[in-house]
Design an enzyme around this catalytic site. Structure first.
Site, mmCIF file in Angstrom:
data_model
loop_
_atom_site.group_PDB
_atom_site.id
_atom_site.type_symbol
_atom_site.label_atom_id
_atom_site.label_comp_id
_atom_site.label_asym_id
_atom_site.label_seq_id
_atom_site.Cartn_x
_atom_site.Cartn_y
_atom_site.Cartn_z
ATOM 1 C CE LYS B 116 50.082 36.917 40.819
ATOM 2 N NZ LYS B 116 50.432 35.640 40.222
ATOM 3 C CG ASN B 282 43.066 35.821 42.388
ATOM 4 O OD1 ASN B 282 44.019 36.251 41.739
ATOM 5 N ND2 ASN B 282 43.108 34.672 43.033
ATOM 6 N NE ARG B 284 40.867 35.591 38.503
ATOM 7 C CZ ARG B 284 41.077 34.418 39.084
ATOM 8 N NH1 ARG B 284 40.059 33.676 39.444
ATOM 9 N NH2 ARG B 284 42.300 33.996 39.346
#
Lengths: 535, 678
Positions: B116, B282, B284
């Site tokens: 992050k 994210n 995914r």
């Protein structure tokens, strides 16, 4: 199949009157049952609870499978005597771990659960039921032994209690004793004779002689726990098979013992998958069938129609000997032959019809139900000459030697030899119940008083003495009243002449429970095997 | 061309991907740990490969075994699902190197977004607005509250809010340990914590050839412990300007990393001014992807497959959004007791009118829309689940039972439909958050759309407290359970152990007392309650103590109909051994039938420390040995269950006399772990 029709009119005045009378009697019955339920009274029940103990009926309820029936037997034992109604004993048939058992429980709130003559008769009757129907026995024991003031009536016949336990055991009928408190002196033989014994820690006391008696006899200072406590019996004497930590644990253990009996009924039930249909007519109507005055006849088919499955009844010989209704039906799925008095009097034809019907039931292994409303066998020259004694004897012979289970319900009158021919108490029906409307005696109270008066009048005439009409009237009234009161079901039930007085509306249920219990033992009728029928 | 897909995952997401595979004509290969050998996702697949062991590290996180499984089973593509290795660039590389198609973003994109801290730098460079991290040394009271986050984290794990500066070092240490355990990387960072903000994310699909579809917003503000509970699309109440800003930022993020496949860009949107702030991307498929599928009528998994095969997205953009979709995550957990995960066998799971879905995909290539689940013109309900009756909810994996999704043209209809579907659902087995979901969906703050991530902090207590009349309703439900039980016994077929007399029921000729049954209820947020039911079935009907106005209309083993104060009510009853579930319009109740004659309990030594739930002992307090003096409340050991660490503290002050644990040991609930003698 022929479903019975009804002519009963529940909206009629006649029905309403009969119903009201029956409800009054049921209220009286409830009052008497309440006395048995109250046991030794609030004070003793509270004291018992205060000791952390459960009342007898709560023990029974916890022992039974939930939502299963309990048919209490002889709840009015001792009615009309000096002893508390119920005989300080609860007895009945209930389902424990899926097994129908004969359960007895001493009520320790009534004089410490001591056995009075009625306790004894109730317990012996319970044993008889267990033996005949092969019902495993569970005794929830807590009794101070024999009621000493009445020991003369209890001690000698009471020995049969212990004999019964081992005879049951010998017959392969399991016996389980759960000892909740005292079971001393003779009472010690209850666990002693039982197949399975459960004792409760710090509660059970089982010894032949307590500390005072031991001191008296041998001079030994004995400690009660050492002498007969549950732990001692579980660890040292070996009299207890299981040591329960408390009453609940004892009942739980008893249920496990029953669950492990590998018990099988001779007949698991009427045809697996068979649908049992209720009668077509409401049981509620049974309150309005029997007239208040038993001299008024009623059609027993109205009763049968409200007892048997789908009200279906195949009548046997309907046109011959019509004063006795005979026929085949099912009740809660069980096949059943029914004999029911229609006009009160039994004539030769009725007696012969009954004898034949009973033989048929025996050949077919079908249990029999007797619905009593009889004033006895017909008297009079014509009938004597017609062989009424022979024919009545045939019927009594058939009833006596019949091997299929019999059930008797006293619905109305049950007088004279008619009571015998219809399988009265002395003829060992497996179960006998009475409606509150029933009466049983050698003859009706009025007739009896009348006969007595006539005999006295004849005697006076023979001796040439004047007959005191006033005194006669008084005597008649007195005799009538006495016989009336001694013919009533509560009085008879108090003397263990029946297994209980039941609400007519419960009759189908009671008989269903009896039939289920009965089929724990094989049902097999006599093949031949009757006394000589005097033709 | 792909012909067979291995899903390197388990549970509902594996099933979700398989459903699309079926629709696309692809063969399916499942993998399973030993605990999942009989799991639903395995049963539905064409082939399955065992991953020996149960712990994720031995099974679903084993890159080598997964690649080998794909090769062994003849799969030519791998879909990672979400969680586990879905954002593991090394895994993606291993798959690609093995000659298999990776149904996901390029490893480089995963890597770029994996940490992050690094992702933030990248986004800052691309001009995406974000919250600046707080360097460890610069944290001061003025910057509170702060949020500690695992750099490699996801799904809320390793995330801790710090409100007192003094707690910061401990929380950092705890987060590090948790992150190291969960992600194999202990790096954490600190950023400002926004008390009143919404979690809004944007779904993107990119074909890697220049086309990026922005599939609208999702609001995922209803969170517990930073894990999403309720999600919806589109995010309600966002003005056009903010929506536009979000869409733009998401597209920029995707383009900045050369994204391909489906991804989600997460933002914080303050309820007041400011923002949106980029949180993370994210790389995914997300748990909550179905709400986007419902609104856009796009099968995201199908699109992922197509993109993986090298096909391009329609440059004209995605199908336009239609209506509103809301998803609720049904967890086996007890919200009223610190969200404690619940374990046990799922006995029954049924959401009326809901069907399993793939999103009802409509691809530009397809001539007719394919709507395999019920999205009608007016509304539809979708159920994504990986469990069924017989599934065991253990401690090894996530306790999510199902996702229930409702779609309707308007938000209020979708919300109402979802609340009703959940309320009517028959969910038997471990306790769930169902009631909380229903009450959340009906909460005015939620229905009005004016909520934020602090929703549960503010409302959890009121949402889990007993409603007026709940106790009474529960007692009535217990009565229904007792009557169904009676009907079951009375109606059972005759045979050994069931004499014909039983058909007569609890009849008495000399009644002395009612039938008594006792049930234990474990109502959310309340102490377990023992409910005693006392009743008799008489000629006059039901006589139930404490229920004078109840009439019994009918009773069967599976349902009871009662008339309560003149109103007819149905109670569906299901019994599983001693466990009884009663479902009614008034609510759903779970009872345990208590034995009338309980076995005496083994005596437990006072001062015993008992495992509060099944789990694994993770550590014992440093240097703790038998003989030590301990103080009441002093933490002695820690259990891990359901990815959470639970502290087990000394119940009393005294001397430790038994310590029967070592790290790594599995313990059953109720096991005595240690004993402290006063």
């Amino acid at each position: 199949m022929s479903a019975l029709h009804t002519r009963l009119d529940p909206s009629s005045e006649e029905f309403a009157g009969r119903r009201a009378a029956m409800l009054d009697r049921l209220t009286e019955l409830e009052t008497e049952h309440a006395k048995a339920l109250a046991g030794g009274g609030e004070k003793y029940v509270e004291r018992h609870r205060g000791r952390g103990k459960l009342p007898a009926r709560e023990r029974v309820e916890l022992l039974l499978d939930p939502d299963t029936p309990f048919l209490e037997l002889s709840p009015l034992a001792g009615w009309g005597s000096d002893y508390t109604v119920g005989g300080s004993l609860v007895a009945g048939i209930g389902v424990v771990a899926g097994v129908e058992c004969l359960v007895t429980a001493n009520d320790p709130t009534v004089r410490g659960g001591a056995s009075n003559p009625w306790t004894l008769r109730k317990a012996l009757r319970a044993n008889e039921i267990a033996y005949e129907n092969r019902l495993p026995c569970i005794s929830l024991v807590e009794s101070g032994g024999a009621d000493l003031p009445s020991q003369k009536e209890v001690f000698i016949p009471g020995g049969a209690l212990f004999r019964d336990i081992t005879r049951l055991s010998e017959a392969g009928i399991p016996t389980v004793a759960v000892v909740f408190g005292n079971s001393t002196a003779g009472g010690a033989y209850i666990p002693g004779m039982s197949d399975h014994v459960i004792m409760v820690k710090e509660r059970s006391k089982v010894f032949l002689g307590g500390p005072p008696l031991v001191k008296e006899a041998t001079g030994e200072d004995a400690d009660e726990e050492e002498l007969g406590g549950a732990e001692m019996h579980a660890t040292t004497s070996g009299l207890a098979d299981y040591l329960a930590l408390d009453e609940e644990d004892a009942l739980r253990t008893a249920r496990r013992v029953i669950a492990r009996l590998n018990w099988r009924k001779a007949d698991e039930g009427p045809r697996v998958g068979a649908v049992v249909r209720d009668p077509l007519y409401p049981e509620e109507d049974l309150l309005g069938v029997v007239p208040e005055d038993l001299k008024v006849p009623f059609d027993p088919r109205e009763v049968i129609a409200r007892l048997v499955d789908a009200s279906e009844f195949d009548e046997f010989k309907p046109r011959y000997g019509p004063s006795l209704v005979t026929g085949w039906a099912k009740l809660h799925g069980y096949p059943l032959g029914i004999l029911a008095n229609a006009q009160g009097v039994l004539f030769s034809e009725e007696a012969q019809k009954a004898a034949q019907f009973i033989q048929l039931a025996n050949q077919r292994d079908v249990p029999l139900l007797f619905l009593h409303n009889t004033t006895g066998y017909m008297v009079g020259t014509e009938y004597e000459q017609g062989g009424i004694v022979k024919h009545g004897s045939m019927m009594i012979n058939a009833v006596s030697n019949s091997k299929v289970p019999h059930l008797s319900v006293l619905v109305g009158a049950s007088y004279g030899a008619g009571h015998y021919g219809m399988c009265g108490r002395a003829y060992n029906p497996r179960f006998l119940f009475a409606w509150p409307s029933a009466k049983s005696a050698v003859m009706g109270p009025q007739q009896l008083a009348g006969v007595l008066s006539r005999v006295m009048r004849q005697s006076a005439a023979a001796k040439g003495r004047p007959f005191d009409e006033e005194a006669d009237a008084g005597l008649r009234a007195m005799v009538e009243e006495q016989v009336e009161s001694e013919s009533l079901p509560m009085f008879l039930s108090g003397r263990l002449y029946d297994d209980g007085v039941i609400d007519p509306r419960d009759t189908r249920t009671v008989l269903g429970l009896c039939l289920s219990a009965i089929h724990t033992a094989p049902v097999q009728g006599a093949r031949g095997g009757f006394g000589i029928f005097r033709m | 061309m792909i012909t067979s897909v291995l899903v390197a995952n388990r549970g509902e997401i594996a099933r979700r991907v398989f459903r699309t595979c079926r629709e696309l004509g692809l063969a399916t290969v499942a993998v399973h740990s030993d605990a999942d050998a009989e799991a639903l996702h395995v049963r539905g697949a064409d082939a399955a490969v065992r991953l020996p062991g149960t712990a994720p590290a031995d099974t679903y996180l084993r890159r080598d075994l997964l690649v080998k499984a794909a090769l062994d089973a003849g799969a030519d593509a791998v879909h990672p699902g979400y969680g586990f290795l879905s954002e593991n660039a090394d895994f993606a590389r291993a798959v690609i190197e093995a000659g298999l198609v990776w149904i996901g973003p390029p490893p480089e994109a995963i890597e770029a977004m994996a940490f992050k801290t690094r992702a933030k730098e990248l986004m800052r460079a691309a001009g995406v607005p974000l919250l600046e991290p707080v360097p460890a040394g610069e944290a001061d009271a003025g910057r509170l509250p702060l949020l500690v986050k695992a750099s490699a984290g996801g799904g809320g794990r390793g995330m801790r809010v710090v409100r007192r500066l003094a707690d910061l070092p401990d929380e950092i240490a705890a987060a590090q340990s948790e992150a190291a355990g969960a992600f194999g990387d202990g790096e954490v960072f600190v950023e400002p914590y926004l008390e009143r903000a919404r979690h809004v994310e944007v779904q993107v699909l990119a074909d890697g050839e220049g086309t990026v579809w922005v599939l609208g917003t999702r609001d995922c503000s209803l969170q517990r412990r930073h894990q999403k509970v309720v999600e919806e699309a589109p995010a309600p109440g966002l003005d056009e300007e903010r929506t536009e800003a979000l869409h733009r930022a998401a597209e920029e993020a995707a383009r900045a990393v050369g994204y391909r496949s489906a991804g989600t860009v997460e933002f914080l949107v303050p309820t007041g001014d400011g923002g949106p702030y980029f949180l993370e991307m994210n790389t995914r498929l997300q748990v909550e992807h179905p709400v986007t599928e419902c609104v856009h009528r796009v099968d995201l998994v199908a699109e992922q497959v197509r993109i993986a095969e090298g096909r391009s997205l329609d440059a004209a953009g995605p199908p336009p959004a239609q209506g509103h979709a809301v998803e609720a995550r049904l967890y086996a957990e007890d919200p009223a007791r610190g969200w404690q995960p619940q374990t046990g066998e799922v006995l029954h799971l049924n959401v009326p009118d809901a069907t399993e879905g793939t999103g009802g995909h409509r691809h530009p290539d397809a001539s007719t829309p394919v709507l395999p689940w019920r999205v009608g013109e007016h509304s539809g309900l979708r159920l994504d689940t990986g469990v069924t009756a017989g599934s065991e909810i253990g401690t090894a994996y996530d306790p999510m039972l199902a996702k229930v999704i409702a779609w309707a043209p308007e938000r209020r209809d979708a919300v109402r439909l979802l609340a009703d579907a959940l309320a009517r659902a028959r969910i038997h087995g471990p306790a769930t958050n169902r009631e909380l979901l229903v009450r959340s969906l009906r909460h005015p703050e939620f229905t009005s759309g004016a909520f934020d991530t602090g929703f549960y902090e503010r409302h959890l207590a009121s949402l889990t407290e007993e409603l007026v009349g709940a106790r009474e309703d529960r007692r009535t439900a217990a009565l229904a359970a007792a009557l169904a039980d009676a009907a079951a016994r009375t109606g059972a077929p005759e045979g050994p152990g069931r004499p014909p007399a039983v058909r007569i029921g609890g009849w008495r000729n000399v009644p002395s007392q009612p039938q008594v049954k006792t049930y234990r209820a474990e109502p959310a947020g309340e102490e377990p309650e023992e409910v005693e039911v006392r009743y008799r079935l008489t000629r006059q009907g039901l006589l139930a103590d404490a229920h004078p106005a109840v009439r019994l209309l009918s009773a069967a083993p599976d349902g009871v109909c009662l008339e309560l104060d003149g109103v007819r009510r149905e109670f569906a009853v299901a019994r599983y051994g001693e466990r009884i579930h009663v479902d009614s319009a008034a609510g759903s109740y779970a009872f345990t039938a208590l034995p009338r004659l309980p076995e005496p309990e083994p005596e437990r030594r006072p001062g015993s420390l008992v495992a509060p739930m099944p789990g694994t002992v993770v550590r014992v307090a440093d240097g703790l040995v038998v003989g030590d003096r301990v103080a009441a409340g002093q933490p002695l050991l820690w259990l891990e269950a359901m990815k959470m660490e639970h502290e087990v503290a000394a119940p009393v002050s005294g001397v430790l006399t038994v310590l029967d644990v070592e790290p790594g040991r599995q313990v059953e609930m109720g096991a005595v772990l240690a004993v402290v003698d006063e």
